[in-house]
Design an enzyme around this catalytic site. Structure first.
Site, short mmCIF file in Angstrom:
data_model
loop_
_atom_site.label_atom_id
_atom_site.label_comp_id
_atom_site.label_asym_id
_atom_site.label_seq_id
_atom_site.Cartn_x
_atom_site.Cartn_y
_atom_site.Cartn_z
CG HIS A 22 -43.28 5.18 0.13
ND1 HIS A 22 -43.03 5.18 1.48
CD2 HIS A 22 -42.18 4.65 -0.47
CE1 HIS A 22 -41.84 4.67 1.71
NE2 HIS A 22 -41.31 4.34 0.54
CG HIS B 250 -39.07 -1.15 3.21
ND1 HIS B 250 -38.41 -1.09 4.42
CD2 HIS B 250 -38.48 -0.22 2.42
CE1 HIS B 250 -37.48 -0.15 4.37
NE2 HIS B 250 -37.50 0.38 3.18
#
Length: 238
Positions: free
Chosen positions: A7, A49
């Site tokens: 991730h 992100h």
């Protein structure tokens, strides 16, 4: 076979969504990698992100969309992680694709909420085509309209449908969407055996996020998940 995603790279060992983080995940032998894309002011795909940069550099005000690529490449996002990574900046998708082996599965998430990037889908697919990376790929998003736009451009690309909050029967929603949904990516908090079985029964792979606790990981495996998104190298390299 279980397939786990690193991730944002190996974000416990290097600044998330940076080349060092991805290189560490690859070094660990991760079979799959998750990353996020947004657009700079001059329409370059930036891997990050957050829409804001302040978490990585307190002096960086505003949003990614407010900066040109040249300006973004001057912003240090590594020093807040550790002195070792001082000077590290956010990469472009081009840079990340250059270091990713062809057999590494990529999950590219379009970060289209709350900022909506008009045309990001076309720019993304053009970039992937230029790098011959339209295979071994999943494109995901919480913005399901973005997934629809991806499908309208290229109907062969597998799509991953992200869900943060609980909704009633997401497998039915995915089916009714008319999209080429390969996998459902739910918040792991509410995933139980019934949820997993319902996804599988309706033909969807299921990859919960973000699972870094070993005991929770084992529990989800027992439920029958196809893999997870994880920050834990002991999980994502397995």
């Amino acid at each position: 076979m279980t397939l786990n995603f690193a991730h944002r790279g190996s974000l416990t060992e290097a600044p998330e969504n940076t080349l060092p983080a991805f290189k560490k995940a690859i070094w660990h032998g991760a079979k799959a990698l998750e990353l996020d894309v947004q657009l700079s002011k001059d329409n370059h795909l930036i891997v990050c992100h957050d829409h804001k940069l302040s978490r990585f550099n307190k002096d960086a005000e505003g949003l990614i969309k407010d900066y040109t690529l040249e300006e973004i490449q001057q912003i240090d996002v590594g020093e807040t992680f550790s002195e070792e990574f001082k000077g590290v900046t956010l990469p472009t998708l081009d840079q990340v694709l250059h270091i990713c082996p062809a057999d590494l599965l990529l999950n590219i998430e379009i970060k289209n909420i709350p900022v909506i990037y008009d045309g990001i889908e076309q720019i993304l697919l053009k970039t992937l085509h230029e790098h011959d990376r339209l295979n071994n790929l999943v494109i995901s998003s919480f913005d399901h309209v973005a997934l629809k736009k991806v499908q309208e451009i290229n109907s062969t690309i597998p799509l991953g449908m992200l869900f943060y909050y609980r909704i009633l029967n997401p497998w039915d929603y995915a089916s009714a969407s008319g999209l080429n949904i390969q996998s459902i990516h739910p918040n792991q908090i509410y995933v139980d055996q019934t949820f997993v079985q319902s996804c599988k029964r309706n033909g969807y792979d299921i990859y919960p996020f973000t699972v870094s606790d070993q005991e929770r990981y084992k529990e989800l495996l027992e439920y029958g998940v196809d893999g997870v998104f994880s920050n834990n190298p002991e999980i994502f390299k397995s």
